[in-house]
Design an enzyme around this catalytic site. Structure first.
Site, PDB file in Angstrom:
ATOM      1  N   SER A 189       0.806  -1.309  -0.030  1.00 39.55           N
ATOM      2  CA  SER A 189       0.028   0.050   0.002  1.00 39.55           C
ATOM      3  C   SER A 189       0.898   1.245   0.027  1.00 39.55           C
ATOM      4  O   SER A 189       0.309   2.296  -0.024  1.00 39.55           O
ATOM      5  CB  SER A 189      -0.956  -0.096   1.197  1.00 39.55           C
ATOM      6  OG  SER A 189      -2.194  -1.020   0.938  1.00 39.55           O
TER       7      SER A 189
ATOM      8  N   LYS B  48       3.308   6.548   4.911  1.00 39.97           N
ATOM      9  CA  LYS B  48       2.359   5.485   4.331  1.00 39.97           C
ATOM     10  C   LYS B  48       2.829   4.204   4.743  1.00 39.97           C
ATOM     11  O   LYS B  48       4.100   4.003   4.432  1.00 39.97           O
ATOM     12  CB  LYS B  48       1.978   5.775   3.003  1.00 39.97           C
ATOM     13  CG  LYS B  48       1.226   4.750   2.313  1.00 39.97           C
ATOM     14  CD  LYS B  48      -0.316   5.324   2.609  1.00 39.97           C
ATOM     15  CE  LYS B  48      -1.265   4.039   2.329  1.00 39.97           C
ATOM     16  NZ  LYS B  48      -1.210   3.009   3.559  1.00 39.97           N
ATOM     17  N   THR B  49       2.162   3.381   5.232  1.00 38.66           N
ATOM     18  CA  THR B  49       2.382   1.916   5.428  1.00 38.66           C
ATOM     19  C   THR B  49       2.166   1.044   4.189  1.00 38.66           C
ATOM     20  O   THR B  49       1.331   1.441   3.431  1.00 38.66           O
ATOM     21  CB  THR B  49       1.749   1.316   6.670  1.00 38.66           C
ATOM     22  OG1 THR B  49       0.350   1.654   6.687  1.00 38.66           O
ATOM     23  CG2 THR B  49       2.446   2.238   7.984  1.00 38.66           C
ATOM     24  N   GLY B  50       2.621  -0.294   4.328  1.00 37.21           N
ATOM     25  CA  GLY B  50       2.163  -1.213   3.368  1.00 37.21           C
ATOM     26  C   GLY B  50       2.347  -2.502   4.092  1.00 37.21           C
ATOM     27  O   GLY B  50       3.498  -2.997   4.458  1.00 37.21           O
TER      28      GLY B  50
END
Length: 289
Positions: free
Chosen positions: A60, A228-230
């Protein structure tokens, strides 16, 4: 004589600790771990990396790339960020992570673009992301937009829908850590977005609620994070395909560090992945470049 030698050795210990660089400390943190870890950070116009020779699945984190592409397209057209966007029923997949779906289970609704962006980036809503990609002109257009701003060492070919249909395709959306750190630097310092378009993205990244135990947990007093994480998925053998966090850390004196920590094919488990990301981030904050 033995006392003198001991005293000298003890006196040298602090010097050895100070002499260790951030790269060396991070290499020691990731060494021997059952995971491939890539790290990059930029501060004061200088960059440092660990494991940057490979590309890592973004998961993501790529929603940041899509957001930039959509906003730049709107900026060129002069489209206001509060423009109403029509979301069709077929764009609201039922079997994916989507807080927006809970509000509109039947689809077929309108939503302001700035709210849609919040769902996609801050809440990591997969349906919202694919609408953002549509507004950017498609996933190929997102990649072209990234190249137009000078970003390199990445590949973007998948939407959330295509990755849901075949999870292994998530490896196709990939990047070096330095490329991700560069994107965040461009958001804040590169002029790729201006005015309200830039302000909206920065506010949205700062409102990210995912990954509270990763980079955010490494912050000291007076620091702020826009990120932003993923998160990947777990294979049958227990391997987690990806676990990422990337963003801009603002220090109390206003200086910024742009950081990307990408973890690939990890057997550590989510809690240990988060701890490793947290420790790496704290090392970068403490040591700098």
């Amino acid at each position: 004589m033995r006392l003198l030698v001991l005293a000298t050795a003890v006196a040298l210990l602090p010097c050895a600790a100070v002499a260790q660089t951030a790269v060396e400390k991070i290499e020691s943190l990731v060494g021997g771990k059952p995971a491939e870890v890539g790290v990059a950070w930029i501060a004061g116009g200088k960059a440092a990396t660990v494991g940057n020779g490979a590309e890592y699945p973004l998961m993501s984190v790529f929603k940041t790339h899509a957001a930039v592409a959509a906003l730049r397209r709107m900026q060129r057209a002069g489209t206001p960020t509060d423009t109403l966007i029509r979301v069709e029923a077929e764009e609201m997949a039922k079997d994916t992570y989507s807080p927006l779906l809970k509000l509109h289970p039947e689809g077929g609704f309108t939503i302001r673009f700035d709210s849609l962006l919040h769902y996609s980036v801050a809440l990591s809503d997969n349906n919202a992301c694919d609408v953002i990609i549509r507004l950017a002109g498609g996933i190929q257009a997102v990649g072209q937009e990234m190249r137009s701003i000078g970003l390199a060492d990445f590949n973007l070919t998948e939407t959330e829908a295509s990755m849901k249909a075949d999870p292994m395709r998530s490896y196709n959306n990939r990047s070096t850590p330095l490329s991700v750190a560069c994107l965040f630097m461009k958001i804040y310092e590169g002029g790729i977005l201006t005015g309200g378009y830039a302000d909206l993205l920065k506010r949205t990244l700062a409102a990210t609620s995912t990954g509270p135990d990763k980079m955010a947990a490494a912050l000291g007093p007076g620091m702020a994070l826009a990120h932003k994480t993923g998160t990947g998925f777990t294979l049958d053998d227990g391997t987690m395909t990806a676990d990422n966090d990337a963003g801009a850390i603002t220090l109390p004196d206003g200086r910024r560090i742009y950081v990307a920590v990408l973890v690939k094919d990890s057997k550590l488990g989510p809690a240990e992945n988060a701890r490793l990301i947290r420790e790496i981030t704290k090392t970068i904050i403490d040591f700098g470049i």
